[in-house]
Design a protein around this motif. Structure first.
Motif, short mmCIF file in Angstrom:
data_model
loop_
_atom_site.label_atom_id
_atom_site.label_comp_id
_atom_site.label_asym_id
_atom_site.label_seq_id
_atom_site.Cartn_x
_atom_site.Cartn_y
_atom_site.Cartn_z
N TYR A 70 0.85 -1.19 0.00
CA TYR A 70 0.00 0.00 0.00
C TYR A 70 0.88 1.24 0.00
O TYR A 70 1.60 1.51 0.97
CB TYR A 70 -0.92 0.01 1.23
CG TYR A 70 -1.87 -1.16 1.26
CD1 TYR A 70 -2.97 -1.22 0.41
CD2 TYR A 70 -1.66 -2.21 2.16
CE1 TYR A 70 -3.84 -2.29 0.44
CE2 TYR A 70 -2.54 -3.29 2.20
CZ TYR A 70 -3.62 -3.32 1.33
OH TYR A 70 -4.48 -4.38 1.37
N LEU A 130 0.67 5.13 -0.03
CA LEU A 130 -0.23 6.25 0.17
C LEU A 130 0.57 7.52 0.40
O LEU A 130 1.76 7.49 0.70
CB LEU A 130 -1.18 6.00 1.35
CG LEU A 130 -2.12 4.79 1.17
CD1 LEU A 130 -1.66 3.65 2.07
CD2 LEU A 130 -3.55 5.15 1.47
N GLU A 185 -4.07 10.27 -0.75
CA GLU A 185 -4.42 9.47 -1.93
C GLU A 185 -3.58 8.20 -1.89
O GLU A 185 -2.57 8.13 -1.19
CB GLU A 185 -4.16 10.24 -3.22
CG GLU A 185 -2.70 10.63 -3.43
CD GLU A 185 -2.52 11.40 -4.74
OE1 GLU A 185 -1.60 11.02 -5.49
OE2 GLU A 185 -3.28 12.35 -4.98
N GLY A 186 -4.01 7.18 -2.65
CA GLY A 186 -3.24 5.95 -2.64
C GLY A 186 -3.88 4.85 -3.47
O GLY A 186 -4.87 5.08 -4.17
N ASN A 187 -3.29 3.67 -3.41
CA ASN A 187 -3.68 2.58 -4.29
C ASN A 187 -4.61 1.58 -3.60
O ASN A 187 -4.47 0.37 -3.74
CB ASN A 187 -2.44 1.84 -4.82
CG ASN A 187 -1.62 1.20 -3.71
OD1 ASN A 187 -1.73 1.58 -2.55
ND2 ASN A 187 -0.80 0.22 -4.07
N SER A 225 -8.89 7.25 -11.94
CA SER A 225 -7.55 6.79 -12.26
C SER A 225 -7.24 5.41 -11.68
O SER A 225 -6.19 4.84 -11.94
CB SER A 225 -6.52 7.79 -11.72
OG SER A 225 -6.55 7.82 -10.31
N ARG A 235 -6.92 4.92 -8.47
CA ARG A 235 -6.50 5.21 -7.11
C ARG A 235 -7.69 5.82 -6.35
O ARG A 235 -8.71 6.14 -6.94
CB ARG A 235 -5.32 6.19 -7.11
CG ARG A 235 -4.05 5.59 -7.70
CD ARG A 235 -3.00 6.66 -7.96
NE ARG A 235 -2.55 7.33 -6.75
CZ ARG A 235 -1.59 6.86 -5.96
NH1 ARG A 235 -1.00 5.69 -6.23
NH2 ARG A 235 -1.19 7.53 -4.90
N LYS A 286 -8.87 8.83 -3.45
CA LYS A 286 -8.53 10.04 -2.74
C LYS A 286 -9.43 10.11 -1.51
O LYS A 286 -10.49 9.50 -1.47
CB LYS A 286 -8.73 11.28 -3.62
CG LYS A 286 -7.82 11.31 -4.84
CD LYS A 286 -8.06 12.57 -5.65
CE LYS A 286 -7.13 12.62 -6.85
NZ LYS A 286 -7.34 13.85 -7.66
#
Length: 331
Positions: free
Chosen positions: A229, A231, A248-250, A282, A284, A286
């Protein structure tokens, strides 16, 4: 003594009547979205823990002060036996509005409003010509700021008497600080109960201007997570009412949630901190974390994140993945 001075009354010297368990239970459960379609809303937002910043203002130990209740602004009627710093912020900086509109036998008074540069909070009273037998936990209609529609993010309402309810809602305007006067229009159409049944309906219209109390925003670049992860905390926005940490992150929006434990440099521990996640095109996600900072001498937050993984079908928890802590400077 003016209206706002009443908040400083020594509650130990006033005979207090505690709210019923039923009312307390409904207050605690009344963090609802102001939208007519919960299914559509879930496509855009997800909440983890208690998101509404105002939740803890009205839960537990809420008392009535009957001798002064009719003379106080609405939010100041929602006093606690102990001091609440966030309620005091609203008391100190809210603008007294006292606009009243009536429709279909129901009058609504827009009592107070507060704008800190990013957040708008409004208190109001609903008085129906007949008793309202269940709590009108949320309303539908338009809330606009400078012509742009907003989603109401938290909503509290409690019973004052058989035909009168007092409430408060909060909306986030922007992730950027607004340092000029805004035009707010609130046009509720109906109030609904917990089963989405219409309890009161009409056409009300309120318009007002609010000047910000002041906030600041700064860009940061603080990565956190692990190999799986990745972020990033990329922005901090702070006003008198709330401090917001944007990230934000995956994460998988359907099955993975960011949860946080927070402690500051003075040793204070923040409980029931809410995390809101927004789905991104995208791939990802937020989101943001909202926390009330009660003391200006607090300069650092220690964030300990955890990823909660759930089963997409049953929504049951499958796994908790702890992540390393990070330090966030508020200076």
């Amino acid at each position: 003594m003016n209206e706002k001075d009443f908040i400083k009354l020594d509650v130990e010297e006033i005979e207090a009547v505690e709210l019923s368990d039923w009312e307390k239970s409904n207050i605690e459960k009344s963090v609802l979205r102001s939208t007519s379609s919960k299914k559509d809303a879930l496509k855009k937002w997800k909440w983890v823990s208690v998101v509404a910043m105002l939740t803890f203002i009205f839960t537990s130990s809420v008392i009535w002060l009957p001798a002064v209740a009719n003379r106080l602004p609405i939010v100041q009627q929602l006093l606690k036996s102990n001091d609440n710093p966030q309620l005091q912020v609203f008391s100190d900086y809210a603008t007294i509005i006292n606009q009243i509109d009536e429709s279909n036998g129901t009058s609504i008074e827009l009592a107070e409003a507060f704008f800190d540069g990013t957040i708008v909070s409004v208190s109001y009273e609903v008085k129906h010509e007949e008793p309202i037998n269940e709590p009108p936990l949320f309303w539908s209609g338009d809330l606009e700021v400078n012509g742009n529609n907003l989603d109401v993010r938290s909503h509290q309402i409690i019973k004052k008497n058989d035909d009168t309810w007092i409430g408060m809602f909060t909306a986030r305007i922007s992730d950027k600080v607004i340092d000029e006067t805004i035009n707010v229009q609130w046009r509720p159409k109906d109030f609904k109960g917990i089963e989405n049944t219409t309890l009161v309906e009409g056409l009300w219209n309120f318009q007002l201007e609010l000047t910000p109390t002041g906030a600041y925003s700064k860009k940061v670049n603080i990565p956190f997570g692990n190999e799986q992860y990745q972020l990033l905390c990329n922005q901090i926005t702070a006003g008198k009412y709330i401090t917001t940490l944007y990230f934000e992150g995956n994460l998988d929006w359907d099955t993975e949630f960011l949860m946080v434990d927070i402690q500051d440099n003075l040793g204070n521990i923040y409980e029931n901190v809410g995390t809101t996640t927004i789905k991104s095109d995208s791939g990802r996600v937020k989101g943001y974390i909202e926390v009330f900072i009660p003391d200006p001498s607090i300069r650092t937050l220690v964030i300990t994140p955890t990823i909660r993984i759930i089963d997409e079908k049953t929504l049951e928890r499958k796994e908790l993945v702890p992540l390393p802590s990070i330090n966030i400077s508020l200076g």
